[in-house]
Design a protein around this motif. Sequence first.
Motif, PDB file in Angstrom:
ATOM      1  N   ARG A 114       0.817  -1.209   0.000  1.00  9.43           N
ATOM      2  CA  ARG A 114       0.000   0.000   0.000  1.00  9.43           C
ATOM      3  C   ARG A 114       0.855   1.266   0.000  1.00  9.43           C
ATOM      4  N   LEU A 115       1.981   1.217   0.716  1.00 10.08           N
ATOM      5  CA  LEU A 115       2.813   2.411   0.893  1.00 10.08           C
ATOM      6  C   LEU A 115       3.830   2.602  -0.221  1.00 10.08           C
ATOM      7  N   GLY A 116       4.068   1.553  -1.003  1.00  7.06           N
ATOM      8  CA  GLY A 116       5.109   1.621  -2.020  1.00  7.06           C
ATOM      9  C   GLY A 116       6.504   1.534  -1.431  1.00  7.06           C
ATOM     10  N   TRP A 117       6.639   0.872  -0.280  1.00  7.85           N
ATOM     11  CA  TRP A 117       7.934   0.717   0.382  1.00  7.85           C
ATOM     12  C   TRP A 117       8.569  -0.607  -0.021  1.00  7.85           C
ATOM     13  N   ALA A 118       9.902  -0.637  -0.054  1.00  9.68           N
ATOM     14  CA  ALA A 118      10.638  -1.863  -0.363  1.00  9.68           C
ATOM     15  C   ALA A 118      10.609  -2.785   0.859  1.00  9.68           C
ATOM     16  N   LEU A 119       9.922  -3.911   0.736  1.00  4.98           N
ATOM     17  CA  LEU A 119       9.725  -4.813   1.873  1.00  4.98           C
ATOM     18  C   LEU A 119      11.042  -5.251   2.500  1.00  4.98           C
ATOM     19  N   ALA A 120      12.042  -5.561   1.693  1.00  6.75           N
ATOM     20  CA  ALA A 120      13.308  -6.078   2.210  1.00  6.75           C
ATOM     21  C   ALA A 120      14.108  -5.033   2.973  1.00  6.75           C
ATOM     22  N   GLU A 121      13.740  -3.763   2.835  1.00  9.04           N
ATOM     23  CA  GLU A 121      14.534  -2.695   3.449  1.00  9.04           C
ATOM     24  C   GLU A 121      13.880  -2.091   4.689  1.00  9.04           C
ATOM     25  N   VAL A 122      12.706  -2.581   5.071  1.00  5.42           N
ATOM     26  CA  VAL A 122      11.959  -1.951   6.166  1.00  5.42           C
ATOM     27  C   VAL A 122      12.047  -2.801   7.427  1.00  5.42           C
ATOM     28  N   PRO A 123      12.636  -2.284   8.505  1.00  9.24           N
ATOM     29  CA  PRO A 123      12.649  -3.033   9.769  1.00  9.24           C
ATOM     30  C   PRO A 123      11.250  -3.099  10.371  1.00  9.24           C
ATOM     31  N   VAL A 124      11.004  -4.178  11.114  1.00 12.35           N
ATOM     32  CA  VAL A 124       9.697  -4.411  11.725  1.00 12.35           C
ATOM     33  C   VAL A 124       9.888  -4.640  13.215  1.00 12.35           C
ATOM     34  N   VAL A 125       9.073  -3.984  14.015  1.00  5.64           N
ATOM     35  CA  VAL A 125       9.081  -4.180  15.459  1.00  5.64           C
ATOM     36  C   VAL A 125       7.675  -4.583  15.888  1.00  5.64           C
ATOM     37  N   SER A 126       7.583  -5.637  16.668  1.00  3.88           N
ATOM     38  CA  SER A 126       6.298  -6.040  17.223  1.00  3.88           C
ATOM     39  C   SER A 126       6.179  -5.560  18.659  1.00  3.88           C
ATOM     40  N   VAL A 127       5.055  -4.913  18.976  1.00  3.51           N
ATOM     41  CA  VAL A 127       4.781  -4.530  20.371  1.00  3.51           C
ATOM     42  C   VAL A 127       3.622  -5.364  20.917  1.00  3.51           C
ATOM     43  N   PRO A 137      15.142   1.995  19.947  1.00 10.68           N
ATOM     44  CA  PRO A 137      16.441   1.827  19.283  1.00 10.68           C
ATOM     45  C   PRO A 137      16.374   1.834  17.760  1.00 10.68           C
ATOM     46  N   GLU A 138      15.198   1.590  17.192  1.00  9.41           N
ATOM     47  CA  GLU A 138      15.058   1.534  15.734  1.00  9.41           C
ATOM     48  C   GLU A 138      14.855   2.905  15.104  1.00  9.41           C
ATOM     49  N   LEU A 139      14.573   3.924  15.911  1.00  8.81           N
ATOM     50  CA  LEU A 139      14.259   5.240  15.358  1.00  8.81           C
ATOM     51  C   LEU A 139      15.506   5.952  14.864  1.00  8.81           C
ATOM     52  N   ALA A 140      15.385   6.572  13.711  1.00 14.78           N
ATOM     53  CA  ALA A 140      16.466   7.396  13.165  1.00 14.78           C
ATOM     54  C   ALA A 140      15.860   8.363  12.156  1.00 14.78           C
ATOM     55  N   ASP A 141      16.547   9.462  11.953  1.00 14.36           N
ATOM     56  CA  ASP A 141      16.064  10.464  11.012  1.00 14.36           C
ATOM     57  C   ASP A 141      16.003   9.886   9.598  1.00 14.36           C
ATOM     58  N   ARG A 142      14.885  10.084   8.924  1.00 16.36           N
ATOM     59  CA  ARG A 142      14.627   9.646   7.548  1.00 16.36           C
ATOM     60  C   ARG A 142      14.529   8.120   7.416  1.00 16.36           C
ATOM     61  N   ARG A 143      14.384   7.426   8.530  1.00 13.91           N
ATOM     62  CA  ARG A 143      14.273   5.973   8.467  1.00 13.91           C
ATOM     63  C   ARG A 143      12.805   5.543   8.508  1.00 13.91           C
ATOM     64  N   ARG A 144      12.477   4.552   7.692  1.00 15.67           N
ATOM     65  CA  ARG A 144      11.134   3.990   7.678  1.00 15.67           C
ATOM     66  C   ARG A 144      11.081   2.753   8.569  1.00 15.67           C
ATOM     67  N   LEU A 145       9.938   2.585   9.233  1.00 19.18           N
ATOM     68  CA  LEU A 145       9.795   1.523  10.227  1.00 19.18           C
ATOM     69  C   LEU A 145       8.339   1.096  10.277  1.00 19.18           C
ATOM     70  N   LEU A 146       8.093  -0.208  10.451  1.00 19.62           N
ATOM     71  CA  LEU A 146       6.742  -0.722  10.626  1.00 19.62           C
ATOM     72  C   LEU A 146       6.610  -1.321  12.022  1.00 19.62           C
ATOM     73  N   VAL A 147       5.501  -1.017  12.677  1.00 20.83           N
ATOM     74  CA  VAL A 147       5.252  -1.495  14.036  1.00 20.83           C
ATOM     75  C   VAL A 147       3.974  -2.318  14.044  1.00 20.83           C
ATOM     76  N   LEU A 148       4.073  -3.568  14.495  1.00 21.01           N
ATOM     77  CA  LEU A 148       2.904  -4.423  14.648  1.00 21.01           C
ATOM     78  C   LEU A 148       2.218  -4.063  15.956  1.00 21.01           C
ATOM     79  N   SER A 149       1.014  -3.521  15.874  1.00 21.82           N
ATOM     80  CA  SER A 149       0.332  -2.983  17.046  1.00 21.82           C
ATOM     81  C   SER A 149      -0.214  -4.085  17.946  1.00 21.82           C
ATOM     82  N   ALA A 150      -0.293  -3.753  19.244  1.00 17.60           N
ATOM     83  CA  ALA A 150      -0.905  -4.667  20.203  1.00 17.60           C
ATOM     84  C   ALA A 150      -2.419  -4.550  20.192  1.00 17.60           C
ATOM     85  N   ASP A 151      -2.917  -3.330  19.955  1.00 26.05           N
ATOM     86  CA  ASP A 151      -4.365  -3.106  20.011  1.00 26.05           C
ATOM     87  C   ASP A 151      -4.688  -1.744  19.394  1.00 26.05           C
ATOM     88  N   ALA A 152      -5.922  -1.296  19.584  1.00 26.00           N
ATOM     89  CA  ALA A 152      -6.365  -0.037  18.993  1.00 26.00           C
ATOM     90  C   ALA A 152      -5.664   1.176  19.587  1.00 26.00           C
TER      91      ALA A 152
END
Length: 408
Positions: A114-127, A137-152
Amino acid sequence: MGEPIAVVGIGAEGWEGLGRGAREAVLAAEVLFGSGRQLGLVPEEVSAERVTWPSPLLPALEGLFEQYAGRTVAVLASGDPMFYGIGVSLARLFGAEALRVLPQPSSVSLACARLGWALAEVPVVSVVGRPLATVLPELADRRRLLVLSADADSPGQLAELLGRNGFGASRLTVLEQLGGPLERIYGADAQEWKHEPGDPLNIVAIEGVADPAYPRSTRVPGLADARYDGDGQLTKHEIRALTLSALAPAPGEMLWDVGGGSGTIAIEWCRTHPECRAITFERLEPRRRQIAGNAAALGVPHLDVRGEVLVELEISTELTPPDAIFVGGGLTQDGVLETCWSHLRQGGRLVANVVTAESEALLLNWAAEHGGELRKFQIYRGEPLGGFTTWRPQLPVTQWSVTKAASL
């Protein structure tokens, strides 16, 4: 176990989105495991006995499958069962040969589509079942990141977390019910977040924008001393960087940090990679509290904080040999160095830093017996002197680093 366990990924689109093989596996099952939401996606004509997962799930898994031994079993999972899913736990418990995994696209794959992001280049964090601070620790300027949410509530909590840690201008995009008829995508900058909690089935995309005035906290060892709260008992950042270099952390390795102080070595060991783990041993209870606080603030709340090392090792029999040990305090206490050395695995690394002549003499004796590298560091910091600048020396630090050979 007889017939392999069919582990079927099912997306938000439900039964209609399953391929023929996945449908046949569910139709052939006598027992169907899944969450209430997942089981509700399966039509009524599927005759299998439906069993909702208990809570907590993982401790009950083995007994649950024993209860239904001899029957054909299928398990429903969200999307790809091997991506932060139940398939991973089942493979550990029963072995890969006991499973037949039938995946759907994961929420991460759909989000990147949906976002047009390169899957192999995006770090994923599950909460999911993890503290929200593990994102830091994953946050950085201009860095893309996906977070698996725990809930709403996770998107709003993430916006608040980013705002408190110098990333308030970051863009957050929430993707709900991906692939289903209720799919919804919306977003805003973290500092302007006003959205009410939406669907609990969501993933959050972060496009990092760092506040240049806020102190940077990278994964590279040697964070500013000011990033740590405490009583001043800490390995200074120049020596810390040199010490972590000698400890040489690798993904999945375990560190024992003896004489934790403010927790700096163990915290920065864990920050180098999400799979790095550490136990810090600290005699004083107030310092144990400050270590736990620093670990949470710097995104490694999983750091294991324990009491005095000799006492803990006497009462704790389940600890596996560590990959590395750092001794930063208590080295002259009877038995500390000997005990640490005896627990270090073959091929593991031990690093000790000292500032007193007595401790240095002890290290010289150990180096003479076991080899390794001896170094002495003298750090000077520029400080004002009237209208000029002078160099203020820090306490010199002697360091011994050694690898425990297999023959010892």
